[in-house]
Design a protein around this motif. Structure first.
Motif, PDB file in Angstrom:
ATOM      1  N   ASN A 210       0.833  -1.211   0.000  1.00 46.53           N
ATOM      2  CA  ASN A 210       0.000   0.000   0.000  1.00 46.53           C
ATOM      3  C   ASN A 210       0.863   1.255   0.000  1.00 46.53           C
ATOM      4  N   ALA A 211       1.904   1.235   0.816  1.00 46.92           N
ATOM      5  CA  ALA A 211       2.812   2.386   0.866  1.00 46.92           C
ATOM      6  C   ALA A 211       3.494   2.604  -0.471  1.00 46.92           C
ATOM      7  N   ARG A 212       3.948   1.513  -1.082  1.00 45.77           N
ATOM      8  CA  ARG A 212       4.640   1.592  -2.371  1.00 45.77           C
ATOM      9  C   ARG A 212       3.704   2.140  -3.452  1.00 45.77           C
ATOM     10  N   GLU A 213       2.476   1.633  -3.522  1.00 44.03           N
ATOM     11  CA  GLU A 213       1.546   2.071  -4.561  1.00 44.03           C
ATOM     12  C   GLU A 213       1.081   3.502  -4.323  1.00 44.03           C
ATOM     13  N   PHE A 214       0.902   3.889  -3.071  1.00 46.77           N
ATOM     14  CA  PHE A 214       0.595   5.285  -2.750  1.00 46.77           C
ATOM     15  C   PHE A 214       1.712   6.191  -3.247  1.00 46.77           C
ATOM     16  N   GLY A 215       2.953   5.784  -2.964  1.00 50.20           N
ATOM     17  CA  GLY A 215       4.104   6.578  -3.379  1.00 50.20           C
ATOM     18  C   GLY A 215       4.214   6.692  -4.889  1.00 50.20           C
ATOM     19  N   LYS A 216       3.945   5.585  -5.593  1.00 48.31           N
ATOM     20  CA  LYS A 216       4.001   5.620  -7.061  1.00 48.31           C
ATOM     21  C   LYS A 216       2.996   6.617  -7.615  1.00 48.31           C
ATOM     22  N   ALA A 217       1.788   6.596  -7.079  1.00 46.03           N
ATOM     23  CA  ALA A 217       0.727   7.465  -7.587  1.00 46.03           C
ATOM     24  C   ALA A 217       1.036   8.937  -7.334  1.00 46.03           C
ATOM     25  N   ILE A 218       1.451   9.270  -6.128  1.00 44.54           N
ATOM     26  CA  ILE A 218       1.723  10.694  -5.870  1.00 44.54           C
ATOM     27  C   ILE A 218       3.011  11.130  -6.564  1.00 44.54           C
ATOM     28  N   GLY A 219       3.933  10.184  -6.809  1.00 41.89           N
ATOM     29  CA  GLY A 219       5.157  10.529  -7.531  1.00 41.89           C
ATOM     30  C   GLY A 219       4.866  10.982  -8.942  1.00 41.89           C
ATOM     31  N   VAL A 220       3.962  10.271  -9.633  1.00 40.30           N
ATOM     32  CA  VAL A 220       3.570  10.668 -10.987  1.00 40.30           C
ATOM     33  C   VAL A 220       2.854  12.011 -10.946  1.00 40.30           C
ATOM     34  N   ALA A 221       1.906  12.143 -10.016  1.00 36.61           N
ATOM     35  CA  ALA A 221       1.151  13.402  -9.907  1.00 36.61           C
ATOM     36  C   ALA A 221       2.072  14.575  -9.618  1.00 36.61           C
ATOM     37  N   PHE A 222       3.045  14.359  -8.747  1.00 33.54           N
ATOM     38  CA  PHE A 222       3.984  15.424  -8.378  1.00 33.54           C
ATOM     39  C   PHE A 222       4.729  15.928  -9.610  1.00 33.54           C
ATOM     40  N   GLN A 223       5.183  15.001 -10.467  1.00 38.49           N
ATOM     41  CA  GLN A 223       5.925  15.403 -11.654  1.00 38.49           C
ATOM     42  C   GLN A 223       5.028  16.107 -12.660  1.00 38.49           C
ATOM     43  N   ILE A 224       3.806  15.616 -12.832  1.00 34.67           N
ATOM     44  CA  ILE A 224       2.876  16.279 -13.745  1.00 34.67           C
ATOM     45  C   ILE A 224       2.647  17.721 -13.305  1.00 34.67           C
TER      46      ILE A 224
END
Length: 300
Positions: A210-224
């Motif tokens: 859950n932590a990993r997938e949360f991080g992946k999602a906000i990581g993409v959003a952060f870059q966008i």
């Protein structure tokens, strides 16, 4: 539950990290000019997003925040080293960072390179202190070190910067290739921040996922959102040159799909991230959900 807004709550948590960072490199025999250069960038401010994420996940899953702090600080050291090196003339050639002259402008190129090298290496010493000084089980710490090393290295952040340079000036980069590049360059360290917090708390694999997938999602959003802000914001607000992506011919989300679709895509990733933490409760869950939303709110 606090009534403070997310910016204030993030600021409070960042201040705790900041206090630790001010002395984190003491008593290591670092030459004076090199230490000044390292501190110049490490203590230049910023949201401290990555260490804050590590601590929030660790605490939410029952971990000891004080014990995890050196590991959290190591993420800021790695992030800062990457910024110093990204700004160099051979890379993005930026003269401004966080509203101040870039490290190589304040000192010189050789010192800036060595400051980045020093921060990267000292980061692994801080990671080890989580066990050797603060007593967390060595197997947890070793697992977290392996995750962070992979995220920071040639298959993660460093590799992403390489691909970014290859993409510069190239027309019609496919969206999926852009997404993969950003997942390495920006997303990997954000993902590792969350995942390592979960690992260090002693959580089971389901919570770590859950932590990993949360991080992946906000990581993409952060870059966008960063790509969008480079278009719509100004240099004073950003603390670095606005419009530099277009000037350098970089492939970005707005250049490929436009501003409005970029904002919509970022919002979709944030919704995915918030869904990942729906099973948790308490102050840290609310903080992580609000922080995720704040990433997108910056462009409205």
């Amino acid at each position: 539950m606090t009534n403070l807004g997310i910016k204030e709550r993030l600021g409070q948590r960042a201040a705790v990290v900041e206090k630790f960072l001010t002395t984190s490199l003491d008593d290591r025999g670092i030459p004076e000019r090199l230490r000044a250069s390292m501190d110049y960038s490490l203590l230049a401010g910023g949201k401290r997003l990555r260490p804050v994420l590590t601590l929030a996940w660790a605490e939410m899953l029952g971990g000891n925040v004080d014990a995890v702090m050196p590991f959290a600080a190591s993420l800021e050291c790695i992030h800062t080293y990457s910024l110093i090196h990204d700004d160099l003339p051979a890379m993005d050639d930026d003269d401004l960072r966080r509203g101040k002259p870039s490290n190589h402008k304040q000192f010189d190129e050789a010192t800036a390179i060595l400051a980045g090298d020093g921060l990267l290496t000292e980061a692994f010493g801080l990671m080890c202190e989580t066990s050797t000084v603060n007593g967390l089980p060595a197997d947890r710490v070793l697992r977290a070190i392996a995750v962070l090393a992979a995220a920071s290295g040639a298959g993660g952040m460093v590799g992403g910067q390489t691909v970014d340079m290859e993409f510069t000036g190239r027309d019609n980069v496919p969206l999926e290739e852009l997404r993969e590049m950003h997942a390495m360059k920006t997303g990997a360290l954000i993902t590792a921040a969350c995942e390592c917090g979960a690992i260090l708390s002693g959580a089971d694999d389901e919570h770590i996922e859950n932590a990993r997938e949360f991080g992946k999602a906000i990581g993409v959003a952060f870059q966008i959102v960063d790509d969008v802000l480079d278009v719509v914001s100004d240099t004073e607000t950003l603390g670095k040159p606005a419009g530099s992506d277009e000037e350098m011919g970089k492939s970005t989300y707005p250049s490929l799909i436009g501003l409005e679709k970029s904002k919509e895509l970022a919002a979709e990733y944030i919704a995915e991230a918030v869904e990942r933490i729906g099973e948790y409760d308490g102050e840290n869950q609310q903080f992580l959900a609000d922080l995720a939303r704040y990433i997108v709110d910056r462009v409205y």
